[in-house]
Design a protein around this motif. Structure first.
Motif, mmCIF file in Angstrom:
data_model
loop_
_atom_site.group_PDB
_atom_site.id
_atom_site.type_symbol
_atom_site.label_atom_id
_atom_site.label_comp_id
_atom_site.label_asym_id
_atom_site.label_seq_id
_atom_site.Cartn_x
_atom_site.Cartn_y
_atom_site.Cartn_z
ATOM 1 N N VAL A 95 0.830 -1.197 0.000
ATOM 2 C CA VAL A 95 0.000 0.000 0.000
ATOM 3 C C VAL A 95 0.867 1.250 0.000
ATOM 4 N N ASN A 96 0.819 1.955 -1.099
ATOM 5 C CA ASN A 96 1.456 3.274 -1.195
ATOM 6 C C ASN A 96 0.348 4.307 -1.032
ATOM 7 N N GLN A 114 -1.205 0.296 -7.179
ATOM 8 C CA GLN A 114 -0.513 -0.355 -6.068
ATOM 9 C C GLN A 114 0.240 -1.591 -6.575
#
Length: 467
Positions: free
Chosen positions: A75-76, A84
């Motif tokens: 998860v960015n 993602q």
């Protein structure tokens, strides 16, 4: 220079030389540093059972992992969902990391070496114990809700070292077996406190006081603030997932309602305390008596009578991914290698299919164990079964299916032989197996190269090794 017996080193230096040295120390204000160093040495040798440790002032960035339907994603928070990174796993088990981290010195160096070597093989996830219940010298939980801080600091060290090497951890919270305490220890605690508890260890899953013991333990773990990094466990991205129990079984209730209710309650409890981390069960993957599909896949009739059910247990809302074990050498010991490989192939296919079409969740084979024999033929057999598993995961990754990874049981380093069993080995002492592990890491990376954060933290193990 002639050494004068009974003289200090400064007695043997020319006056001008000594005076110049002292002036340099004063000018550079190094006397306070020398004092701190001497104090640290004093504390180390006088408090050896609980040596002084210094806080970590900087840690590398690491993102959390989440489940998106049948896939894991890194998860960015700065990127939209469609951008993602998908995350398929090649990993391993070293259940002994906390135990070896309790004491400073050679034992902690073995933990550091194991995590470093794992990263060098391109491995990204390690599963290990976050429990040791009872009265042993390295017990984490001495009695319900009472903890040994020295052992807790050992677990702190494991987490910090894992993040240092770009490794994520699956932390298991209790054992079904009596090793390291397990559910039997919880039952004994309740009996010793005067509660009306049956002698069956399966009362662990149903007695209200024992369930409260477990919840208190979970709360203490999740709310723990790491003594080295200052980061709460519930906020630590190097923790991949919480595992409710290692290999839960409730054979006194083979229709599985007692275990099912316990898993439902405890998964919800973990999520009430920690919404950032994944939760899994810790199942062996056996299909239960109420499952119409899958009984023929089990290794024998005995597997359906253990009170667990892969489909039912894994379908719980707060369980984020399904866990499966694979031990063809133990489960069908009298079959030949061809039959074992066939069983393993069907076992993996069945659970990946369930993940895709029934559960709609990722599936990790969190223990893959094959016998290690002294002769070369035994090592060849080990490679055959491990390659069978790896091929299935690789095919799943190429097709974006639910088979999300496999973790070897288990890896050791030199000097950690006391934790060995029939399935344990030092990977770099077995060149063919080492090469197989590295190849799997690299070809998964070739599909999802941007998903592997460890390449930023260590020398890229796949440089020149991609298929």
């Amino acid at each position: 220079m002639e050494v004068i017996k009974g003289a200090t080193i400064t007695d043997q230096l020319p006056t001008a030389c000594y005076s110049g040295m002292a002036s340099d120390w004063r000018d550079k204000k190094l006397y306070p540093l020398l004092g701190i160093l001497l104090l640290s040495i004093f504390l180390y040798f006088n408090l050896g059972s609980n040596p002084i440790t210094f806080p970590i002032l900087w840690q590398s960035h690491m993102d959390f992992v989440s489940a998106n339907s049948t896939h894991f994603i890194i998860v960015n928070p700065r990127a939209p969902l469609e951008n993602q990174s998908t995350f398929y796993i090649n990993g391993w088990n070293s259940y002994w990391l906390m135990q070896e981290s309790v004491w400073a010195g050679p034992s902690r160096s073995r933990v550091s070496k194991m995590l470093k070597k794992g990263a060098e093989m391109g491995l990204t996830v390690c599963r290990t114990w976050a429990f040791n219940d009872g009265v042993g010298p390295n017990a984490l939980q001495i009695s319900p809700g009472v903890f040994n801080e020295r052992v807790f600091r050992g677990l702190d060290y494991v987490i910090v070292e894992a993040r240092k090497h770009g490794i994520r951890l699956i932390l298991s919270l209790v054992n079904n077996l009596s090793n390291f305490g397990g559910k039997a220890q919880y039952v004994r605690w309740a009996q010793e406190a005067g509660h009306n508890v049956s002698s069956s260890t399966d009362s662990f899953f149903s007695h209200p006081m024992i369930k409260d013991y477990y919840k208190a333990y979970v709360k203490a773990i999740l709310s723990r603030k790491n003594s080295l990094s200052g980061v709460k466990y519930a906020e630590e991205p190097a923790i991949f997932a919480w595992e409710l129990m290692n290999e839960p079984r409730c054979s006194s209730s083979s229709s599985a309602p007692i275990l099912q209710a316990w898993l439902d309650e405890m998964a919800a409890f973990v999520k009430s305390l920690d919404q950032k981390h994944l939760v899994t069960v810790g199942l062996e993957g056996f299909y239960g008596l109420n499952t119409t599909k899958g009984l023929e896949v089990n290794p024998g009739e005995w597997a359906a009578s253990l009170g667990s059910d892969f489909i039912q247990n894994s379908a719980i809302e707060n369980i984020d991914f399904a866990s499966v074990h694979a031990y063809p050498d133990s489960w069908i010991p009298h079959d030949d290698m061809e039959a074992k490989a066939h069983f393993l192939s069907r076992w993996v296919d069945s659970h990946i299919s369930d993940g895709d079409h029934v559960l709609k969740k990722p599936v990790i084979f969190t223990e893959v164990g094959t016998l290690v024999h002294a002769d070369n033929q035994g090592l060849a057999d080990k490679d055959i079964l491990l390659k069978t598993m790896y091929e299935k995961i690789y095919e799943s990754a190429k097709k974006r299916q639910a088979g999300a990874g496999a973790l070897i049981w288990q890896l050791l380093v030199e000097g950690a032989g006391e934790y060995s069993d029939r399935f344990s080995f030092v990977a770099w002492d077995n060149p063919s197996t080492y090469k197989l592990i590295l190849k799997q890491s690299c070809r998964l990376k070739s599909i999802f190269a941007k998903s592997i954060q460890s390449q930023k933290l260590n020398k890229d193990p796949c440089s020149g090794n991609l298929p």
